[in-house]
Structure formats: structure tokens, C-alpha cells
Design an enzyme around this catalytic site. Structure first.
Site, PDB file in Angstrom:
ATOM      1  N   HIS A 162       0.540  -0.758  -0.062  1.00 32.23           N
ATOM      2  CA  HIS A 162       0.027   0.333   0.121  1.00 32.23           C
ATOM      3  C   HIS A 162       0.980   1.319  -0.427  1.00 32.23           C
ATOM      4  CE1 HIS A 162      -3.209   2.938   0.804  1.00 32.23           C
ATOM      5  NE2 HIS A 162      -2.732   3.188   1.938  1.00 32.23           N
ATOM      6  N   HIS A 167       1.129   4.765  -2.479  1.00 32.29           N
ATOM      7  CA  HIS A 167       1.566   6.171  -1.718  1.00 32.29           C
ATOM      8  C   HIS A 167       2.247   6.761  -3.360  1.00 32.29           C
ATOM      9  CE1 HIS A 167      -1.802   8.120   1.331  1.00 32.29           C
ATOM     10  NE2 HIS A 167      -1.588   6.150   1.632  1.00 32.29           N
ATOM     11  N   GLU A 208      -6.556   8.578  -0.550  1.00 35.30           N
ATOM     12  CA  GLU A 208      -6.895   7.721   0.136  1.00 35.30           C
ATOM     13  C   GLU A 208      -8.196   6.362  -0.868  1.00 35.30           C
ATOM     14  OE1 GLU A 208      -4.540   5.763   1.300  1.00 35.30           O
ATOM     15  OE2 GLU A 208      -3.124   6.387   3.574  1.00 35.30           O
ATOM     16  N   SER A 227      -3.980   0.802  -4.444  1.00 36.31           N
ATOM     17  CA  SER A 227      -3.176  -0.656  -3.696  1.00 36.31           C
ATOM     18  C   SER A 227      -3.647  -2.020  -3.798  1.00 36.31           C
ATOM     19  CB  SER A 227      -3.216  -0.368  -2.810  1.00 36.31           C
ATOM     20  OG  SER A 227      -2.978  -0.082  -1.771  1.00 36.31           O
TER      21      SER A 227
END
Ligand SMILES: [Fe+2]
Length: 297
Positions: A162, A167, A208, A227
């Protein structure tokens, strides 16, 4: 409902220096002693790190490398189809390895020279204030553990897949990297814990789990979607609402479930204007005012 602080499993250090990661009962690795030992070991490595030192390299095991390869293989065609343009450009530009888990120093190297970001290790739980304040300085606190091999395509916690696949590529983009920094700069202005939680929820539903219309299609720009194989497959079928700061800042969410409601921007410019504008101008007072409106609405 889970709170932000529970996004990461708590980590404690015992009187004898032993480091323990506390996985909750429903965690896929909760009943796997080998996995728990491995988590403790990786967390201890991060705790031993000191600012200014290079990020510690983890010697990843074969099953961890296999998880990385599996996720990458599954996500790559979905990114091609469903991720925003800037993210796809960043995939090509960073050219991170798809066949093995990279070290955090390898992730930082191309970021530092392009967008100024660097990765530092996190054992697990990083308090909101520390996490966001660092974003303001273009520093990203990243876990290094890998999700449990029994569920390679979903994790209840932010693992290195993730942090790096989601990110890392966003931080390499001009728009979304800058939005991470602007969120961090906002957090530094906020003194009130409730304001900080409001900010973190806006971040949650944008950086997110945000989706945006681009070239006439709905695409993902949130790291949590980009992700997660399950999320990225499902996001077009979820309930979509227009960007709405008050709603985004006050809705409860549950990290352990796929998000049922997402907020849709009509363009990347709208994300910059609404979400970025909020990050640039919010204060404790302005957020208190919005929360009061919510309470009477
Ligand atoms: Fe995240």
C-alpha cells in the site's frame, strides 16, 4: 467503527526490549506464529532506526516476495485501465521492481530527485500529528512489513504494498504529491484533535479512496484503491457522491471493509480546488464551524 489510530496495529516494547506487534483477532495473521514473529522482527528494525540514518534494508523472505509479485501482476492491468493519468505516468517514471520488494531507500532515490519526497521506516502505528507533520516536509512514514500470504490481494492494515504501490506513485505526481504536502501543512496549523480527525477523514476520502472523472471515465486516484485489487475492481459499482467536505470530514468509516461510499470529483482541477483549497485554508475555527453545521443538520 474503527478510528484512524487503529489503521496500523499497535507496537509495544517490553521491559526486556522485546518488540510486539498487536494484531487484532480478525487479522489474517493473528493465528500464525511465524507471521507474528516476522512482524515483530520488522517492527524492531524500524524502531531501532534513527533519523539521519539510511532506511534499514529488510531481507524479505520468499513468501513475502511472492506476495509482492502476485499483487503487482494483478494490479498492473487494472492500473492501465482504471488509474488516473498522472499515476500511470509515475509508474513508468519510478520504474520500481515488480519482481521483488524494494528497499525504502530504493523508493526514495527517484522521488528525492524528482518531487523531493523521501521515505522513512515506521514500525506500525504512527500518531496522526507526527504522520501529517512529516508530510508537510515531504517525508513519508512507511511500514515495511508485507501482508499475510493467505490474503495477498487485501490487507486490513497499510503494508509496504500500500505504502509504495499506492502512495509512492502518487508522491511522484505533481498534483497528488503536492496534495499530500498540503494536507501535512494544514495539520501543522491545527491544534484541536477533533480538527485533525476531520482533516484525516477528508484525506481518507480523497487521497486514500478518491475517484475522479478523467477523459469521460471514472478513474481512481486514492492510494487505498490503487493498492487494493478488491477495491479497484469494485469502485465503479459503489455508491458515488459528489465531493462534499462536511460529509467527508464527518462520516465514519471501517478500514476492515471495502468502502461502500466514495466521493467523486468531476475533474482533477476540482480535487485541487475543493480538497486542496480546504487543506490550504482550514483552521481549527473553520472546521469547528463546519462540525457545528453538521451537528444541527
Ligand atoms: Fe495510506
Amino acid at each position: 467503527m474503527f478510528e484512524e489510530a487503529q489503521l496500523y496495529s499497535p507496537v509495544t516494547t517490553g521491559a526486556g526490549g522485546e518488540v510486539t506487534v498487536h494484531l487484532h483477532d480478525g487479522h489474517p495473521g493473528a493465528n500464525d506464529p511465524d507471521y507474528r514473529r516476522r512482524r515483530n522482527e520488522i517492527a524492531a528494525t524500524a524502531l531501532a532506526w534513527r533519523p539521519g540514518e539510511p532506511a534499514p534494508r529488510i531481507d524479505y523472505h520468499a513468501d513475502e516476495q511472492e506476495v509482492w509479485r502476485t499483487v503487482w501482476r494483478k494490479l498492473a492491468p487494472l492500473h492501465d485501465r482504471l488509474a488516473v493519468d498522472e499515476f500511470r505516468e509515475a509508474l513508468a517514471r519510478l520504474a520500481l521492481p515488480s519482481d521483488r520488494v524494494p528497499g525504502l531507500d530504493e523508493v526514495s532515490a527517484p522521488l528525492v530527485t524528482t518531487s523531493g519526497w523521501s521515505y522513512v521506516p515506521a514500525a506500525g502505528l504512527v500518531d496522526l500529528r507526527t504522520f501529517y507533520a512529516a508530510l508537510g516536509d515531504r517525508i513519508f512514514h512507511s511500514t515495511q512489513y508485507v501482508r499475510h500470504p493467505a490474503m495477498p490481494l487485501y490487507t486490513p492494515e497499510p503494508d509496504i504494498v500500500h505504502e509504495v504501490v499506492g502512495h509512492g506513485h502518487l508522491l511522484a505526481t505533481p498534483t497528488f504529491g503536492e496534495l499530500h504536502r498540503r494536507a501535512g501543512a494544514a495539520a501543522v496549523r491545527l491544534r484541536d484533535e477533533a480538527s485533525l480527525r476531520f482533516l484525516s477523514r477528508v484525506f481518507w476520502f480523497s487521497l486514500e479512496f478518491g475517484v475522479v472523472v478523467e477523459d469521460g471515465e471514472l478513474r481512481a486516484y486514492g492510494a487505498g484503491i490503487l493498492s487494493s485489487y478488491g477495491e479497484i475492481e469494485q469502485f465503479r459499482a459503489m455508491e458515488l457522491r459528489p465531493l462534499h467536505l462536511r460529509e467527508m470530514g464527518t462520516v465514519d468509516y471501517d478500514i476492515t471493509k471495502y468502502q461502500p461510499t466514495l466521493y467523486r470529483a468531476e475533474s482533477v482541477a476540482e480535487i485541487e480546488e475543493v480538497v486542496g483549497g480546504f487543506f490550504d485554508t482550514c483552521t481549527d475555527e473553520s472546521i469547528q464551524e463546519v462540525r457545528r453545521e453538521h451537528a444541527v443538520a
